[in-house]
Structures are given as C-alpha cells and as structure tokens.
Design a protein around this motif. Structure first.
Motif: not given
Lengths: 74, 607
Positions: B236-237, B283-284, B289-290, B294-297
């Motif tokens: 998931w992460i 990741d963001k 949040c554990p 969000g993915k920073y691209s």
C-alpha cells in the motif's frame, strides 16, 4: 521446489480464509490462485519481493508471493 | 466539551466581521462533526433556492473529533456547500494538515458567509483573526500562493487556496492544500472564488480536551499497531491508490475513451508499477498517517514535480483520454492542481469533447482549432488551461458535461458521463451492478467514495440484481462516510483492513461518549437522508429521473476489453432503484417518506 503465498488482511477477510499457503514452484500465480480456490478477479495485486507482478508471473523456488484484494477503493 | 475545539467561526465577508460561537452540544451529539456538521448547517442556514455562487450560499469547513488527534488518518476535513456543478449537496473531503491546525486554532468549523467586496484571504493565528487584502494574489496559481505564504509566514502555517479556476468560478473548481491535496468535487473552489476569498491561512497552538487521556493513548496506539502489523502495508505504501490500475484494466473497470470501454490497450504505460519505476521519488502522507498513499513524482520529460497522480486522475486523465504515458498524466495532474480544477470532472469533460470531435459533432471551428483526437497530449494541456481561465472552448467544458451536452444536444447527452450533474469518477460500470447503483445514488453525484462495491460485484456475480447487493450499497453509504463525520481517513480500514471496532474506544476516550458502529451507522443514515432532502428542496421535480445512470451503461456495450458486449439492462437499473428506495424507506420516486423522516428523528431538521 516450494514457494509460499501470503494473503493480505483485506483478502483474508474477503475470503474468510487462512493467510499462508505453501505451494509448488513452477506454476503461474494465476494457476496457483485457482488451485487454492480463489477467484483470480478478487486478487488486485500480486507482489513478489518489492515488485508488483502480473498473474502470469512464474513462481520461483523460495518466492514469497503476496496477494492483495481491494475492498474499498478510494 | 471533550473532543471538540469548542468554537465555530463565522466570517461575514460582506461586512468583514467575525463571530465566534460555542460549538453546539446538541449538534455535536446528533451529528458529531465533519460532513454531519456540514449538512446540518447547510439545511438550516442556506435558504431554499440560493444561488450557489451568490451571497446566500455558505462554505462550511468542518473537522471531526479525531481530526488533529493521534489517530491514524486524523487529517481530514469536510467542505460543504450548495454545489455550483450540480445545484445539490456538495461535501468534499480534504486531507493534509489543514484540519489539525484549524482545531489547534480552537475551531471545529469555519463558515464563510456573504461576498467580500474585494479579494481577501482569511488569516487565523489562534485568536487573531483577520481578513487581509489578497489583490496581489488574485490571478496566481495555487503552488505560487502556497509557496509565498510559507516563505512569508513559516512552514507551520497551513494554507487552503483556490487558483484561477476558483476565481473564474469554473463549475468544478477545487480548493488546493499542501501542494497536492484537494477539496476536489462539486465546485467548492468556485464558491470560495464567488466569495472573493483567495485563501485561508491558519496556525494554532491550543489543545483539544480529551475525556480520558490514558484510554486515548491506549486506543490510539492500538490503531497504529494494527496498521503497522497489517499484511499489505508494504504494498500500500509503495503504490498507494495506483495499486488498482492494472486490476481495473483486467476486470473492465478502467475508464477508457470517455467510458466507451473498461479496458485500455495502453494501460501498462499508466500502471502503478510503471509509475513507481519511472517518476515516483518519495511517499507523502497526511497528518498522523502511518500508511501514506500520496506519491511525490518528478517528470523528467516536463521537468516538473507533482503530488500524484493517484488512481482517479490516472483513470480520467490517462485511459479515459487515450493517454498511455504516466508522465503526461502527471503533467495534466499538475496543471489541474495548480490552476485549481478537479481532475476527475476535467478529464471527464475533455473525454466527452473528444468523443464529440471523433463523431464529427465538433470540428476545429468549435474547438479553437484544437485537434481533439483521443491521445492528443498538447490539446489536453491546452484545454486544461482554457477551462480554468474560461477562455474560448474552455467555457463550455468548464460547465461540466451535463450542462455542456444539454447545450450541444445532437445525442451528446447519451455519452455525457455523470449522475445528477457530477462527472463519474474512475470506475467503468457497464457490468458491475452494485457499483452502478452506488454511483446512481451517491449523495453528491457520480462519486465513488461513499460506497465502493466493485470487488463485491466480482465476488457475488457482477450482473446480479438482488436485494443483498442493494443492502450492501446502503450499508456502505451509511458506514463509510462516517469517517468524514468523525474527521478521519477511511483508507486504513479500506485497504489495510484494520478492525473498525478499534475506532470505537478511541472515539469514546476522546469525546467521553460511547458509540458503537451500529450507533454511528444510524447517524450516517440520518445524514444520508438529510442530503437527499436537500437535493429535493433545491431542485424542482427532483426524484427518480435524477438517479438514472448515463445511458452509455445501459445502451452502449463496449466493443473491446474485459466487458466487451456487456451491459446493464435498463429494466435492471430500475429494479435496482425499486429495491434501493424500498430498503431506504423512500417512496417510488426516491423521496424519504414521512414515516422514515419520523423514524430517523429528522422532523425538526428538515421542516
């Protein structure tokens, strides 16, 4: 020539199933899923190591194949 | 009052004055917070027939008892208003860090009223509250605005801002926060723009009273431990919501070329795996949040950075427009976020225009010279700008597909993919009857997050039309939005499958009130009925016809992909509605009966 399949908690809950299976290597993930009596459409993600794989991935000896369902969407 | 910051701030933009009032205990008891507060104040205070972009409409921003608390996902707030896109209820959920800071400033809700005579931003630092001149910010895109505030005030300030889309009151303008989180749907950004509010900037250092600190710590840690131990956390992460692109393509749920199919031949180029390999740099997550989805691209092709894209944007800006390149999707995502328009509605509107062009209904004379073939990257980028700036052909598309297709006619209504005027999010529903019903009956229009049932369709038989499916959709509609009420994120339950009962002691420890999930679902049921009553109050003739899905899903079977030749019959659509209305306690036209209203104790609220 064995490998293992681990189900995510989401898939375990969906199927009401146990979470860890030992299987013979050399088959595709899809074949393995079907042999375990799981509907392949319910498996959203196949992960081996850190990488997502398709259901056509051929399972290698010693692999831990992780299967995930998506039960909730966004 | 335990679990609440204690105050509701009203901002009268017309007069430039503020009022703080205690958070009403009875409203907190009955509606808890978040979208519960939102619909309560909307029904009570916005007069019937109010212009969504006029002074009588209000923009209601609400947190919930777990917002800003050390509970996984406690970073959500709700933005409620009368929607310019649909004329009905809008309740848009936004993650990030805004809601936590709002609570630390002592506020459970902020209600924006009236219209400012000039562009302003709302500045809040604990008890210091000011409306400040925003003339110098008007016209600027969201990233620049947020950057300026952060540089000027400090990283601890949280900012929610509109872009040109909101200023121009585009029907599906959104509100941007934290460079990549949005209150996205229904046109909440247009309402903020209509009020001439460019941004809300806030910071706080206050505490939130907790009923039982020891029990709160214990319950919070139990939730975090459940997330940490969950099988599936790693994946998931790593992939976030993009985990489903491949799967949706396989099962025929990936919107393709304006939802004409559910599988895309170029899907591999936009898979989550492809995205992770090609553009993701980190990741963001949102507050507390554990399991950051969000993915920073970074796109090398466009030399740009963006948070995302997540699944919905990949579906609507990717396959739905014939795009097979994740960098193009990321760039379209960036343009929409920066200009402040919703990627889902924008992708859908452009897809509709592309189909019109392909069918010869539009020519280059209509499209400002753009060659609107599916897959034309430059045309997509240009159109996003035209929509946000209300230029030329973008004016029509900025109205959303319902109004645009009504204006154009020529049968284009049949492939305008919306329910109640809201463009459908990224699940094709040619043959997934529970998901189709979920879209048909969703309280904001065709949005997925209230009830998401595709896996259930696949589990029990995707074309089945049975009461059990309807019951499942209703249960999800009563249950899932409760996360938006308590101020949390549903994704830890949704994707990590943690036990939802773990939230019960946490909520009790914070508020001092025990509520089982059965109790919470009853609140969810009440809220669902209130939103329905709002739709009925605001729209003459509201009823069954409004719940019908796009004709594409019952007339126009895909000719390719996993759902080739598959369709849901119109008679089954109507059977679904019959069963749904009956189980909800609504009449055959889809309106809550007097008995249902009385059973839910809503007589006074909807009077």
């Amino acid at each position: 020539m064995t490998a293992s399949i681990r189900l995510s908690d989401s898939l375990k809950n969906l199927l009401g199933s146990e979470g860890l299976f030992t299987i013979e290597a050399g088959h595709s993930v899809r074949e393995a899923i079907v042999s375990l009596g799981i509907n392949p459409d319910l498996v959203a993600v196949v992960s081996v190591g850190d990488e997502m794989q398709s259901k056509d991935y051929l399972i290698q000896e010693g692999d831990t194949v992780r299967l995930l369902a998506v039960i909730g969407g966004g | 009052m335990n679990g609440y910051a204690g105050k509701i701030l009203r901002v009268n933009l017309t007069t430039g004055t503020f009022t703080k009032e205690p958070t009403p205990a009875d409203v907190a008891r009955d509606f808890i917070g978040g979208r519960g507060f939102g619909i309560y104040f909307l029904l009570k205070e916005v007069p019937k027939g109010a212009d969504p972009l006029g002074p009588e409409n209000k923009l209601i921003i609400s947190s919930g008892p777990i917002s800003g608390m050390m509970i996984p996902g406690g970073g959500k707030c709700d933005w409620t208003t009368k929607a310019p896109l649909t004329g009905g209820y809008a309740g848009a959920s936004m993650g990030g860090h805004f809601t936590a800071e709002m609570r630390y400033a002592g506020l459970d809700s902020i209600i924006l009223e009236g219209i400012s005579p000039k562009p302003v931003y709302l500045f809040i630092d604990n008890d210091r509250i000011e409306l400040r001149d925003a003339s110098g910010l008007w016209g600027k895109a969201t990233f620049e605005v947020e950057k300026q505030f952060k540089e000027k005030l400090g990283e601890e300030y949280q900012i929610a801002t509109i872009g040109p889309g909101g200023e121009n009151m585009v029907s599906y303008a959104c509100i941007n926060h934290d460079y990549g989180r949005q209150a996205g749907r229904g046109g909440v950004g247009a309402v903020m723009g209509s009020k001439k509010v460019k941004a809300i900037v806030l910071h706080g250092t206050k505490s939130i009273p907790v009923a039982d600190m020891q029990a709160y710590r214990k319950a919070g840690m139990a939730l975090y431990k459940a997330c940490k131990d969950a099988e599936g956390l790693k994946e998931w992460i790593r992939y976030g919501t993009t985990t489903v692109v491949d799967w949706c393509n396989q099962v025929g749920a990936l919107p393709t070329r304006n939802f004409s199919a559910g599988s895309f031949e170029g899907a591999e180029g936009i898979y989550g795996k492809t995205m992770r390999e090609k553009i993701v740099i980190t990741d963001k997550g949102c507050f507390g949040c554990p399991s950051p989805c969000g993915k920073y691209s970074r796109s090398k092709k466009y030399n740009s950075y963006v948070e995302g894209p997540e699944y919905e944007t990949i579906g609507l800006m990717g396959s739905n427009l014939g795009i097979d390149d994740i960098e193009v999707v990321a760039q379209a995502n960036l343009l929409c976020d920066d200009l402040g328009i919703d990627t889902i509605s924008a992708g859908n509107s452009i897809g509709w225009a592309m189909e019109c062009y392909q069918k010869g209904i539009f020519t280059k004379k209509d499209t400002d010279g753009l060659d609107l073939k599916f897959g034309n990257v430059e045309a997509i980028f240009t159109l996003i700008g035209k929509i946000a700036r209300k230029e030329g052909f973008g004016v029509l598309l900025g109205e959303g597909v319902k109004r645009a297709s009504k204006k154009i006619g020529q049968g284009t209504e049949k492939f305008a993919i919306h329910v109640k005027g809201m463009e459908q999010s990224a699940y094709a529903t040619h043959n997934a009857t529970a998901m189709l019903l979920a879209y048909m009956t969703c309280d904001v229009g065709a949005h997925h997050n209230r009830s998401w049932a595709i896996t259930y369709d696949l589990q029990v038989g995707r074309d089945l039309v049975v009461p059990e499916k309807v019951a499942r959709v209703i249960w999800l509609q009563n249950f899932r939005p409760m996360f938006d009420v308590i101020g949390g994120c549903r994704l830890q339950w949704v994707e990590l499958s943690i036990d939802r009962d773990l939230y019960v002691p946490a909520l009790e420890a914070i508020t001092g009130i025990h509520r089982s999930w059965e109790d919470l679902e009853k609140v969810g049921d009440r809220i669902w009925n209130m939103t329905r009553m709002f739709w009925a109050r605001e729209n003459d003739g509201f009823g069954r016809e409004w719940d019908l899905p796009p004709a594409r899903f019952y007339e126009d079977a895909p000719t390719t992909g996993a759902t080739k030749g598959q369709i849901t019959k119109l008679e089954d659509v109507n059977r679904l509605l019959d069963m749904y209305y009956e189980q909800r306690g609504w009449d055959s036209n889809g309106l809550p009966t007097l008995e249902t209203i009385e059973n839910l104790g809503l007589e006074a609220v909807v009077a």
